[in-house]
Design a protein around this motif. Structure first.
Motif, PDB file in Angstrom:
ATOM      1  N   ILE A   1       0.857  -1.180   0.000  1.00  0.00           N
ATOM      2  CA  ILE A   1       0.000   0.000   0.000  1.00  0.00           C
ATOM      3  C   ILE A   1       0.896   1.234   0.000  1.00  0.00           C
ATOM      4  O   ILE A   1       1.812   1.345   0.812  1.00  0.00           O
ATOM      5  CB  ILE A   1      -0.943   0.005   1.214  1.00  0.00           C
ATOM      6  N   LEU A   2       0.638   2.133  -0.923  1.00  0.00           N
ATOM      7  CA  LEU A   2       1.354   3.401  -1.024  1.00  0.00           C
ATOM      8  C   LEU A   2       0.431   4.493  -0.500  1.00  0.00           C
ATOM      9  O   LEU A   2      -0.644   4.728  -1.054  1.00  0.00           O
ATOM     10  CB  LEU A   2       1.753   3.685  -2.472  1.00  0.00           C
ATOM     11  N   VAL A   3       0.843   5.149   0.584  1.00  0.00           N
ATOM     12  CA  VAL A   3       0.054   6.220   1.191  1.00  0.00           C
ATOM     13  C   VAL A   3       0.750   7.534   0.854  1.00  0.00           C
ATOM     14  O   VAL A   3       1.834   7.818   1.351  1.00  0.00           O
ATOM     15  CB  VAL A   3      -0.060   6.039   2.724  1.00  0.00           C
ATOM     16  N   SER A   4       0.111   8.336   0.004  1.00  0.00           N
ATOM     17  CA  SER A   4       0.761   9.558  -0.467  1.00  0.00           C
ATOM     18  C   SER A   4       0.187  10.833   0.137  1.00  0.00           C
ATOM     19  O   SER A   4       0.532  11.929  -0.276  1.00  0.00           O
ATOM     20  CB  SER A   4       0.683   9.633  -1.997  1.00  0.00           C
ATOM     21  N   SER A   5      -0.697  10.674   1.133  1.00  0.00           N
ATOM     22  CA  SER A   5      -1.297  11.847   1.764  1.00  0.00           C
ATOM     23  C   SER A   5      -1.672  11.500   3.201  1.00  0.00           C
ATOM     24  O   SER A   5      -1.852  10.325   3.531  1.00  0.00           O
ATOM     25  CB  SER A   5      -2.548  12.272   0.986  1.00  0.00           C
ATOM     26  N   ASP A   6      -1.826  12.520   4.023  1.00  0.00           N
ATOM     27  CA  ASP A   6      -2.254  12.294   5.402  1.00  0.00           C
ATOM     28  C   ASP A   6      -3.775  12.285   5.522  1.00  0.00           C
ATOM     29  O   ASP A   6      -4.322  12.314   6.616  1.00  0.00           O
ATOM     30  CB  ASP A   6      -1.639  13.331   6.346  1.00  0.00           C
ATOM     31  N   GLY A   8     -10.107  11.477   9.023  1.00  0.00           N
ATOM     32  CA  GLY A   8     -10.956  10.476   9.669  1.00  0.00           C
ATOM     33  C   GLY A   8     -11.183   9.252   8.800  1.00  0.00           C
ATOM     34  O   GLY A   8     -11.168   8.115   9.290  1.00  0.00           O
ATOM     35  N   VAL A   9     -11.367   9.477   7.509  1.00  0.00           N
ATOM     36  CA  VAL A   9     -11.573   8.362   6.588  1.00  0.00           C
ATOM     37  C   VAL A   9     -10.297   7.511   6.490  1.00  0.00           C
ATOM     38  O   VAL A   9     -10.363   6.281   6.463  1.00  0.00           O
ATOM     39  CB  VAL A   9     -12.025   8.875   5.200  1.00  0.00           C
ATOM     40  N   LEU A  10      -9.132   8.166   6.475  1.00  0.00           N
ATOM     41  CA  LEU A  10      -7.869   7.426   6.444  1.00  0.00           C
ATOM     42  C   LEU A  10      -7.712   6.591   7.715  1.00  0.00           C
ATOM     43  O   LEU A  10      -7.295   5.423   7.651  1.00  0.00           O
ATOM     44  CB  LEU A  10      -6.681   8.378   6.281  1.00  0.00           C
ATOM     45  N   GLU A  11      -8.062   7.152   8.852  1.00  0.00           N
ATOM     46  CA  GLU A  11      -7.979   6.399  10.103  1.00  0.00           C
ATOM     47  C   GLU A  11      -8.920   5.193  10.067  1.00  0.00           C
ATOM     48  O   GLU A  11      -8.560   4.086  10.489  1.00  0.00           O
ATOM     49  CB  GLU A  11      -8.310   7.277  11.310  1.00  0.00           C
ATOM     50  N   THR A  12     -10.119   5.379   9.553  1.00  0.00           N
ATOM     51  CA  THR A  12     -11.069   4.275   9.439  1.00  0.00           C
ATOM     52  C   THR A  12     -10.516   3.175   8.535  1.00  0.00           C
ATOM     53  O   THR A  12     -10.630   1.983   8.864  1.00  0.00           O
ATOM     54  CB  THR A  12     -12.424   4.781   8.899  1.00  0.00           C
ATOM     55  N   PHE A  13      -9.890   3.563   7.433  1.00  0.00           N
ATOM     56  CA  PHE A  13      -9.276   2.579   6.534  1.00  0.00           C
ATOM     57  C   PHE A  13      -8.276   1.718   7.303  1.00  0.00           C
ATOM     58  O   PHE A  13      -8.296   0.491   7.219  1.00  0.00           O
ATOM     59  CB  PHE A  13      -8.587   3.288   5.358  1.00  0.00           C
TER      60      PHE A  13
END
Length: 112
Positions: free
Chosen positions: A6-11, A23-28
């Protein structure tokens, strides 16, 4: 999922409201860590490195994933650019060459 990186390119996840995106990223990541099959690695770049600092709840989930054997990596150039090297709660600093190696042997799922 075990053959993916998984490549995460944003906070944050998605475009629009930053608070919602965080919040959506935390839920993921909350849901990801509960899966039976986990990714081989997660590579954070650009503003995604902020998600590995103590200022983001994502870092707690990343730490748990790391403890389960998932490689958690932060782009060195990005960490240096944002000056967060001493603020990382989870992960190891790594270079783009390492990401290229990971991408050569795994399917890449990009989170942005």
């Amino acid at each position: 999922m075990k053959n993916k990186v998984i490549l995460v390119s944003s906070d944050q996840l998605g475009k629009g409201d930053a608070e919602l995106g965080s919040g959506v990223l935390e839920t993921f990541f909350t849901l990801l860590k509960q899966q039976k099959e986990l990714p081989a690695a997660i590579f954070f770049m650009n503003s995604g490195v902020y998600a590995l600092t103590g200022e983001s709840f994502v870092s707690v989930h990343a730490k748990e994933l790391e403890e389960k054997g998932v490689g958690i990596f932060a782009c060195k150039t990005c960490v240096d650019h944002y000056g967060v090297g001493d603020k990382l709660y989870a992960g190891k600093i790594s270079g783009m060459a390492h990401f290229v190696e990971l991408a050569a042997s795994h399917e890449v799922l990009t989170i942005s």
